[in-house]
Design a protein around this motif. Structure first.
Motif, PDB file in Angstrom:
ATOM      1  N   VAL A  71      45.458   9.342 -12.587  1.00  9.89           N
ATOM      2  CA  VAL A  71      44.887   9.840 -14.122  1.00  9.89           C
ATOM      3  C   VAL A  71      45.476  10.999 -14.993  1.00  9.89           C
ATOM      4  O   VAL A  71      45.784  11.137 -16.131  1.00  9.89           O
ATOM      5  CB  VAL A  71      43.424  10.263 -13.454  1.00  9.89           C
ATOM      6  CG1 VAL A  71      42.418  10.028 -14.491  1.00  9.89           C
ATOM      7  CG2 VAL A  71      42.584   9.190 -12.819  1.00  9.89           C
ATOM      8  N   LYS A  72      45.792  11.774 -14.482  1.00 10.66           N
ATOM      9  CA  LYS A  72      46.423  12.746 -14.835  1.00 10.66           C
ATOM     10  C   LYS A  72      48.660  12.542 -15.864  1.00 10.66           C
ATOM     11  O   LYS A  72      48.112  13.426 -16.949  1.00 10.66           O
ATOM     12  CB  LYS A  72      47.229  13.975 -13.934  1.00 10.66           C
ATOM     13  CG  LYS A  72      48.018  14.913 -15.317  1.00 10.66           C
ATOM     14  CD  LYS A  72      46.863  15.885 -16.301  1.00 10.66           C
ATOM     15  CE  LYS A  72      46.815  16.976 -16.822  1.00 10.66           C
ATOM     16  NZ  LYS A  72      47.001  17.539 -17.570  1.00 10.66           N
ATOM     17  N   ASP A  73      48.696  11.478 -15.147  1.00  7.25           N
ATOM     18  CA  ASP A  73      50.026  10.336 -15.807  1.00  7.25           C
ATOM     19  C   ASP A  73      48.761  10.090 -17.010  1.00  7.25           C
ATOM     20  O   ASP A  73      50.116   8.988 -17.648  1.00  7.25           O
ATOM     21  CB  ASP A  73      50.846  10.073 -15.269  1.00  7.25           C
ATOM     22  CG  ASP A  73      51.086  11.343 -14.225  1.00  7.25           C
ATOM     23  OD1 ASP A  73      51.382  12.485 -15.339  1.00  7.25           O
ATOM     24  OD2 ASP A  73      52.392  10.859 -13.194  1.00  7.25           O
ATOM     25  N   GLY A  74      48.087   9.427 -17.415  1.00  7.38           N
ATOM     26  CA  GLY A  74      47.380   8.434 -18.348  1.00  7.38           C
ATOM     27  C   GLY A  74      46.667   7.986 -18.204  1.00  7.38           C
ATOM     28  O   GLY A  74      46.042   7.176 -18.848  1.00  7.38           O
ATOM     29  N   LYS A  75      46.392   7.071 -16.331  1.00  9.61           N
ATOM     30  CA  LYS A  75      45.873   6.490 -16.321  1.00  9.61           C
ATOM     31  C   LYS A  75      44.371   6.244 -16.331  1.00  9.61           C
ATOM     32  O   LYS A  75      43.424   7.190 -16.555  1.00  9.61           O
ATOM     33  CB  LYS A  75      45.958   5.499 -14.846  1.00  9.61           C
ATOM     34  CG  LYS A  75      47.466   5.158 -14.787  1.00  9.61           C
ATOM     35  CD  LYS A  75      47.462   4.205 -12.892  1.00  9.61           C
ATOM     36  CE  LYS A  75      48.554   3.767 -13.126  1.00  9.61           C
ATOM     37  NZ  LYS A  75      48.688   2.735 -11.935  1.00  9.61           N
ATOM     38  N   THR A  76      43.065   5.581 -16.883  1.00 14.40           N
ATOM     39  CA  THR A  76      41.799   5.696 -16.025  1.00 14.40           C
ATOM     40  C   THR A  76      41.783   6.133 -15.175  1.00 14.40           C
ATOM     41  O   THR A  76      42.444   5.455 -14.487  1.00 14.40           O
ATOM     42  CB  THR A  76      40.959   4.776 -17.026  1.00 14.40           C
ATOM     43  OG1 THR A  76      41.631   4.237 -16.394  1.00 14.40           O
ATOM     44  CG2 THR A  76      41.284   4.748 -18.531  1.00 14.40           C
ATOM     45  N   MET A  77      40.257   6.781 -14.730  1.00 19.31           N
ATOM     46  CA  MET A  77      39.599   6.950 -13.182  1.00 19.31           C
ATOM     47  C   MET A  77      39.668   5.803 -12.807  1.00 19.31           C
ATOM     48  O   MET A  77      39.982   5.036 -11.652  1.00 19.31           O
ATOM     49  CB  MET A  77      38.866   7.550 -13.072  1.00 19.31           C
ATOM     50  CG  MET A  77      38.422   7.570 -11.635  1.00 19.31           C
ATOM     51  SD  MET A  77      39.585   8.349 -10.759  1.00 19.31           S
ATOM     52  CE  MET A  77      40.236   9.707 -11.175  1.00 19.31           C
ATOM     53  N   ASP A  85      46.123  10.454  -0.320  1.00 14.31           N
ATOM     54  CA  ASP A  85      45.521   9.491  -1.431  1.00 14.31           C
ATOM     55  C   ASP A  85      44.401   9.915  -2.759  1.00 14.31           C
ATOM     56  O   ASP A  85      44.999   9.644  -3.877  1.00 14.31           O
ATOM     57  CB  ASP A  85      45.019   8.000  -0.688  1.00 14.31           C
ATOM     58  CG  ASP A  85      45.725   7.785   0.254  1.00 14.31           C
ATOM     59  OD1 ASP A  85      46.787   8.007   0.809  1.00 14.31           O
ATOM     60  OD2 ASP A  85      45.622   5.860   1.227  1.00 14.31           O
ATOM     61  N   ILE A  86      43.470  10.763  -2.594  1.00  9.64           N
ATOM     62  CA  ILE A  86      43.014  11.111  -3.766  1.00  9.64           C
ATOM     63  C   ILE A  86      43.636  12.428  -4.455  1.00  9.64           C
ATOM     64  O   ILE A  86      43.879  11.696  -5.458  1.00  9.64           O
ATOM     65  CB  ILE A  86      41.709  12.269  -3.053  1.00  9.64           C
ATOM     66  CG1 ILE A  86      40.489  11.819  -1.749  1.00  9.64           C
ATOM     67  CG2 ILE A  86      41.258  12.745  -3.906  1.00  9.64           C
ATOM     68  CD1 ILE A  86      40.046  12.826  -1.125  1.00  9.64           C
ATOM     69  N   THR A  87      45.003  12.954  -3.857  1.00 16.21           N
ATOM     70  CA  THR A  87      45.484  13.359  -4.681  1.00 16.21           C
ATOM     71  C   THR A  87      46.799  12.631  -6.097  1.00 16.21           C
ATOM     72  O   THR A  87      46.648  12.876  -7.037  1.00 16.21           O
ATOM     73  CB  THR A  87      46.164  14.795  -4.060  1.00 16.21           C
ATOM     74  OG1 THR A  87      45.510  15.486  -3.463  1.00 16.21           O
ATOM     75  CG2 THR A  87      47.342  14.685  -4.922  1.00 16.21           C
ATOM     76  N   THR A  88      46.278  11.669  -5.175  1.00 18.34           N
ATOM     77  CA  THR A  88      47.581  10.356  -5.925  1.00 18.34           C
ATOM     78  C   THR A  88      47.289   9.377  -7.599  1.00 18.34           C
ATOM     79  O   THR A  88      46.993  10.180  -7.897  1.00 18.34           O
ATOM     80  CB  THR A  88      48.317   9.509  -5.047  1.00 18.34           C
ATOM     81  OG1 THR A  88      49.004  10.156  -3.485  1.00 18.34           O
ATOM     82  CG2 THR A  88      48.811   8.347  -5.655  1.00 18.34           C
ATOM     83  N   THR A 117      27.148  11.511  -8.104  1.00 17.63           N
ATOM     84  CA  THR A 117      27.618  12.568  -7.488  1.00 17.63           C
ATOM     85  C   THR A 117      28.208  13.191  -8.990  1.00 17.63           C
ATOM     86  O   THR A 117      27.398  14.023  -9.813  1.00 17.63           O
ATOM     87  CB  THR A 117      29.414  11.138  -8.330  1.00 17.63           C
ATOM     88  OG1 THR A 117      30.658  11.356  -7.467  1.00 17.63           O
ATOM     89  CG2 THR A 117      29.252  11.112  -9.509  1.00 17.63           C
ATOM     90  N   LEU A 118      29.241  14.345  -8.391  1.00 17.19           N
ATOM     91  CA  LEU A 118      30.040  15.456  -9.698  1.00 17.19           C
ATOM     92  C   LEU A 118      31.763  15.145 -10.373  1.00 17.19           C
ATOM     93  O   LEU A 118      32.329  14.384  -9.722  1.00 17.19           O
ATOM     94  CB  LEU A 118      30.022  16.330  -9.299  1.00 17.19           C
ATOM     95  CG  LEU A 118      28.531  17.142  -8.525  1.00 17.19           C
ATOM     96  CD1 LEU A 118      28.229  16.721  -7.432  1.00 17.19           C
ATOM     97  CD2 LEU A 118      28.060  18.371  -8.753  1.00 17.19           C
ATOM     98  N   SER A 119      31.446  15.686 -11.225  1.00 15.97           N
ATOM     99  CA  SER A 119      33.231  14.921 -11.836  1.00 15.97           C
ATOM    100  C   SER A 119      33.984  16.161 -11.891  1.00 15.97           C
ATOM    101  O   SER A 119      34.929  16.210 -13.226  1.00 15.97           O
ATOM    102  CB  SER A 119      32.594  14.721 -13.616  1.00 15.97           C
ATOM    103  OG  SER A 119      32.423  16.296 -14.246  1.00 15.97           O
ATOM    104  N   TRP A 120      34.595  15.918 -10.350  1.00 15.58           N
ATOM    105  CA  TRP A 120      35.536  16.561  -9.867  1.00 15.58           C
ATOM    106  C   TRP A 120      36.140  16.446  -9.292  1.00 15.58           C
ATOM    107  O   TRP A 120      36.398  15.388  -8.507  1.00 15.58           O
ATOM    108  CB  TRP A 120      34.873  17.828  -8.753  1.00 15.58           C
ATOM    109  CG  TRP A 120      33.915  19.022  -9.143  1.00 15.58           C
ATOM    110  CD1 TRP A 120      33.573  18.873 -10.935  1.00 15.58           C
ATOM    111  CD2 TRP A 120      33.205  19.561  -9.054  1.00 15.58           C
ATOM    112  NE1 TRP A 120      33.132  19.931 -10.918  1.00 15.58           N
ATOM    113  CE2 TRP A 120      32.045  20.004  -9.757  1.00 15.58           C
ATOM    114  CE3 TRP A 120      32.618  19.017  -7.354  1.00 15.58           C
ATOM    115  CZ2 TRP A 120      31.294  21.327  -9.804  1.00 15.58           C
ATOM    116  CZ3 TRP A 120      31.847  20.798  -7.459  1.00 15.58           C
ATOM    117  CH2 TRP A 120      30.935  21.332  -7.766  1.00 15.58           C
ATOM    118  N   GLU A 121      37.726  16.789  -9.688  1.00 16.35           N
ATOM    119  CA  GLU A 121      39.013  15.460  -9.631  1.00 16.35           C
ATOM    120  C   GLU A 121      38.754  15.104  -7.385  1.00 16.35           C
ATOM    121  O   GLU A 121      39.607  14.406  -6.807  1.00 16.35           O
ATOM    122  CB  GLU A 121      40.271  16.134  -9.510  1.00 16.35           C
ATOM    123  CG  GLU A 121      40.523  17.780  -8.764  1.00 16.35           C
ATOM    124  CD  GLU A 121      41.749  18.118  -9.079  1.00 16.35           C
ATOM    125  OE1 GLU A 121      42.413  16.581 -10.116  1.00 16.35           O
ATOM    126  OE2 GLU A 121      41.606  19.079  -8.860  1.00 16.35           O
TER     127      GLU A 121
END
Length: 282
Positions: free
Chosen positions: A253-259, A245-248, A32-36
């Motif tokens: 994650v941006k709001d504080g959750k881990t991936m 769903d990917i965006t959600t 994988t690559l570490s992209w969103e």
């Protein structure tokens, strides 16, 4: 005594039936690559494969060339990628040693974007408004597919704006600052991205077709993967993750959750669907 002997024999028989299953447990080497966009696809697919009985080892790469080299050599077995535009050169170079497994999402789009409050809708209007943008288009990391296409747009449209190289973090900060102040800004942006969800922005129309149309994501494999493990191939092929769903997931994650937590919450919220994915029979 006879009862004890029967119990021991029964336990031994159970153990004999379990051993072959454990011996047959397979490890899937996933890249994988570490992209969103790719991280949620990787996380969801990894968990579904694990629940289907596989051990999954994930290797993270920094760029397409290294990832495709590893896949073509067989150092990893599967990789999620766009093969039509973003990584087309790498796919074309290595495809004799690779195979497409299945589509896993669709809709990746990259282009120049501006805030929706701006009275501009097309790339060919940028020159008439160059002063508003300070003569700049705020870009991201040099060498990315998006920056390559944006540079082509500057040339094709004869833009008087300078494409500024930088970082995703820097572009994001500039976009937020401009929107907070209701100022003009032009940036290189993409969908899926939490920024498209959080900020009221729009892609500029591209009448000359410089930027590629919406692209699909595929799971691709080292050649022979599907033949060697048709069950894993069927499990992977059952998985489809809509772009929204990917965006959600990335917004959470941006709001504080881990991936990991965001992926788990998505899986829990789609339990019936995931169960169908996992129950592909061998």
């Amino acid at each position: 005594m006879k009862t004890l002997w029967k119990a021991l024999c029964a336990a031994a028989m159970v153990g004999m039936t379990i051993l072959p299953v454990r011996a047959q447990e397979k490890t899937i080497e996933m890249g994988t690559l570490s992209w969103e966009d790719l991280t949620p696809i990787t996380g969801v697919t990894k968990k579904v494969l694990e629940d289907a009985g596989y051990k999954v080892k994930v290797t993270e790469f920094s760029e397409w060339g290294i990832a495709y080299a590893a896949l073509s050599k067989g150092d990893i077995q599967i990789l999620a990628s766009q093969t039509d535009y973003v990584a087309q050169d790498y796919w074309d170079k290595n495809k004799s040693r690779l195979e497409k497994i299945s589509p896993v999402s669709h809709g990746l789009y990259q282009a120049i974007a501006v805030p929706k409050y701006m009275d501009i809708d097309s790339i060919d209007q940028l020159n008439d408004n160059a002063d508003k943008f300070g003569g700049k288009i705020i870009g991201i990391e040099p060498g990315s597919g998006l920056m390559r296409d944006a540079a082509n747009a500057v040339k094709t449209y004869g833009l008087k704006l300078q494409l500024v190289e930088g970082s995703t973090a820097g572009m994001t900060a500039a976009l937020k600052s401009a929107i907070d102040r209701k100022e003009a800004i032009a940036v290189t942006l993409w969908e899926p991205s939490w920024m498209m969800q959080k900020y009221d922005v729009k892609f500029l129309k591209d009448p000359k077709g410089v930027f590629p149309p919406p692209q699909s994501y595929y799971w691709i494999g080292h050649k022979g993967f599907s033949e060697a493990d048709p069950h894993a191939r069927e499990v992977i092929s059952s998985i489809y993750l809509p772009l929204a769903d990917i965006t959600t997931i990335n917004a959470e994650v941006k709001d504080g959750k881990t991936m990991d937590q965001a992926v788990k919450d998505w899986l829990d919220g789609h339990a019936d669907l995931v169960k169908r994915w996992e129950n592909i029979k061998k």
